[in-house]
Design a protein around this motif. Structure first.
Motif, short mmCIF file in Angstrom:
data_model
loop_
_atom_site.label_atom_id
_atom_site.label_comp_id
_atom_site.label_asym_id
_atom_site.label_seq_id
_atom_site.Cartn_x
_atom_site.Cartn_y
_atom_site.Cartn_z
N HIS A 98 -43.89 24.82 -9.64
CA HIS A 98 -42.80 25.64 -10.44
C HIS A 98 -41.74 24.43 -11.49
O HIS A 98 -41.88 23.17 -11.19
CB HIS A 98 -42.18 26.33 -9.38
N GLY A 99 -41.90 25.20 -12.44
CA GLY A 99 -40.77 24.30 -13.27
C GLY A 99 -39.36 25.42 -13.82
O GLY A 99 -39.03 26.22 -13.14
N ALA A 100 -38.55 24.45 -13.03
CA ALA A 100 -37.06 25.33 -13.61
C ALA A 100 -36.47 24.60 -15.11
O ALA A 100 -35.94 23.29 -15.87
CB ALA A 100 -36.04 24.71 -12.92
N MET A 101 -36.95 25.44 -15.85
CA MET A 101 -36.66 25.62 -17.65
C MET A 101 -35.01 25.85 -17.59
O MET A 101 -34.82 27.38 -17.76
CB MET A 101 -37.14 26.03 -19.38
N LEU A 102 -33.92 24.77 -18.95
CA LEU A 102 -33.21 24.76 -18.50
C LEU A 102 -33.21 25.41 -20.32
O LEU A 102 -33.49 25.15 -21.41
CB LEU A 102 -32.47 23.67 -19.20
N PHE A 103 -32.75 26.82 -20.65
CA PHE A 103 -32.41 28.01 -21.69
C PHE A 103 -31.43 27.28 -22.32
O PHE A 103 -30.60 27.52 -23.80
CB PHE A 103 -33.31 29.25 -21.27
N TYR A 154 -29.85 21.80 -11.39
CA TYR A 154 -28.91 23.31 -11.13
C TYR A 154 -29.44 24.19 -12.04
O TYR A 154 -30.17 24.22 -13.25
CB TYR A 154 -27.89 22.57 -11.69
N HIS A 155 -28.97 25.53 -11.75
CA HIS A 155 -29.92 26.84 -11.97
C HIS A 155 -28.50 27.78 -12.72
O HIS A 155 -28.00 27.83 -11.45
CB HIS A 155 -30.80 27.82 -10.93
N ASP A 156 -29.01 28.73 -13.28
CA ASP A 156 -27.71 29.03 -13.10
C ASP A 156 -28.22 30.69 -14.52
O ASP A 156 -29.75 30.61 -14.12
CB ASP A 156 -26.35 29.61 -13.79
N TYR A 157 -27.63 31.78 -14.55
CA TYR A 157 -28.23 33.36 -14.86
C TYR A 157 -28.69 32.12 -16.79
O TYR A 157 -29.80 33.10 -17.48
CB TYR A 157 -27.59 34.16 -15.24
N GLY A 158 -28.42 31.44 -17.36
CA GLY A 158 -29.07 30.75 -18.59
C GLY A 158 -30.57 29.96 -18.17
O GLY A 158 -30.62 28.63 -18.73
N ASN A 159 -31.38 30.11 -16.63
CA ASN A 159 -31.77 28.86 -16.26
C ASN A 159 -33.33 29.45 -15.86
O ASN A 159 -32.75 30.82 -15.61
CB ASN A 159 -31.73 28.76 -15.29
N LEU A 160 -34.42 29.42 -16.70
CA LEU A 160 -35.50 30.56 -16.41
C LEU A 160 -36.76 29.18 -15.61
O LEU A 160 -36.92 28.15 -15.66
CB LEU A 160 -36.40 30.98 -17.74
N ASN A 161 -37.49 30.11 -14.00
CA ASN A 161 -38.08 29.43 -13.49
C ASN A 161 -39.45 29.80 -13.26
O ASN A 161 -39.23 31.04 -13.87
CB ASN A 161 -37.10 29.72 -12.08
N TYR A 162 -40.04 29.10 -13.79
CA TYR A 162 -41.89 29.92 -13.52
C TYR A 162 -42.54 29.61 -12.36
O TYR A 162 -41.97 27.84 -11.96
CB TYR A 162 -42.61 29.46 -14.72
#
Length: 328
Positions: A146-151, A76-84
């Motif tokens: 690629h990585g999906a980070m929960l910030f 799950y992604h939202d505006y608080g998630n940063l992907n690299y």
């Protein structure tokens, strides 16, 4: 290394951008991207989308569902998630090396006083809780990591939007997906935003350089990315696809991921087969599926087919006999 700045929040565009850069900007040895999506579920390339999402909740809350190029599980992604994203030319593409590509994230967090660790096959954790999942796609001597980070992600929505299978939850030894994840922000001593963290990671990737070398996308680039988005990442066929008729269904979870098959057998002959899962691997899984069409549904016949397939390439860390057990 080259940096490509991107402030678009549409997951369909961002995944098209990744693929375009990977396929077309071959003049660069290493490319780095940072991107943030609006609320979305990003499913792994080989997953059965409907089984991974809470469809009613997704529709009610206008959450995007988009399939990516790489394997692995839904996130799950939202505006608080940063992907690299790191795209790199590599001489060694036979194995999926997640840990090496995860080090920049671990190092940036160490500077912020947070101890993060690489865990399992593709996770980064803090205090045993996952905040980053990683995936890779390989082709012709290049790797896309690629990585999906929960910030500062809304974990309540994450828990409701994803429909994680019971066997995966049990394999992690937890009661729910919500109980095994955490946000980076909850562990920081200083209150920073996701944009602040984005800048810190960017500067770390280019440490030692006087300035960040940037490639600016041209009008032609944007036209090609938009075309790819419209023809693939914005289509129902790519993101959901049709589930085939089947009369045999088998599923097993291995340390390297889950493999599930739906097989249509008539009068002892395989008429159709679909392979799903959150496993990692290269190539197109349809190339494997096509080799079984018209084959007798017998152990010796299936074994012969598998002997002519590079199992390790398509199913990283999974053996011929593991795959056999998922078919017959």
């Amino acid at each position: 290394m080259i940096y490509i700045k991107n402030d678009d929040n549409r997951p369909q565009f961002n995944l098209a951008l990744e693929q375009y850069v990977f396929d077309s900007l071959d003049q660069f040895d290493e490319i780095f991207l940072l991107w943030i999506n609006e609320p979305s579920i990003i499913v792994g390339k080989n997953q059965n989308t409907i089984q991974e999402i809470n469809l009613d909740y997704i529709k009610e809350n206008n959450i995007n569902v988009v399939r990516r190029l790489s394997g692995g599980g839904a996130v799950y992604h939202d505006y608080g998630n940063l992907n690299y994203t790191i795209i790199s030319k590599s001489k060694e593409t036979s194995a999926f090396n997640f840990e090496a590509f995860s080090q920049p994230v671990i190092e940036v967090l160490a500077k912020l006083g947070v101890k993060a660790e690489f865990s399992g096959r593709n996770d980064i954790t803090i205090d045993g809780k996952k905040f980053c999942g990683n995936a890779q796609y390989m082709k012709k001597g290049k790797v896309l990591h690629h990585g999906a980070m929960l910030f500062d992600t809304n974990l309540e929505v994450l828990g409701k939007a994803l429909k994680v299978s019971k066997d995966k939850i049990e394999s992690k030894g937890v009661k729910s997906v919500r109980s095994r994840v955490t946000n980076i922000k909850d562990h920081l001593k200083e209150d920073i935003t996701v944009e602040d963290f984005k800048q810190l990671l960017l500067e770390h990737m280019f440490k030692g350089n006087k300035e960040i070398e940037e490639y600016k996308l041209t009008e032609e680039d944007y036209a090609n990315i938009n075309k790819l988005m419209e023809e693939r990442y914005a289509t129902w066929e790519w993101n959901f696809g049709s589930s085939p008729d089947f009369n045999i269904e088998k599923s097993r979870r291995f340390p390297s991921g889950k493999v599930e098959t739906k097989i249509d057998v008539h009068e002892g002959i395989i008429k159709g087969i679909k392979i799903y899962g959150d496993f990692f691997g290269g190539g197109e899984i349809s190339d494997v599926e096509n080799k079984f069409i018209g084959i007798k549904y017998r152990e010796d016949e299936i074994s012969k087919v598998l002997d002519n397939i590079d199992i390790g390439y398509y199913f990283s860390g999974i053996s011929k006999y593991d795959i056999m057990s998922c078919i017959i």
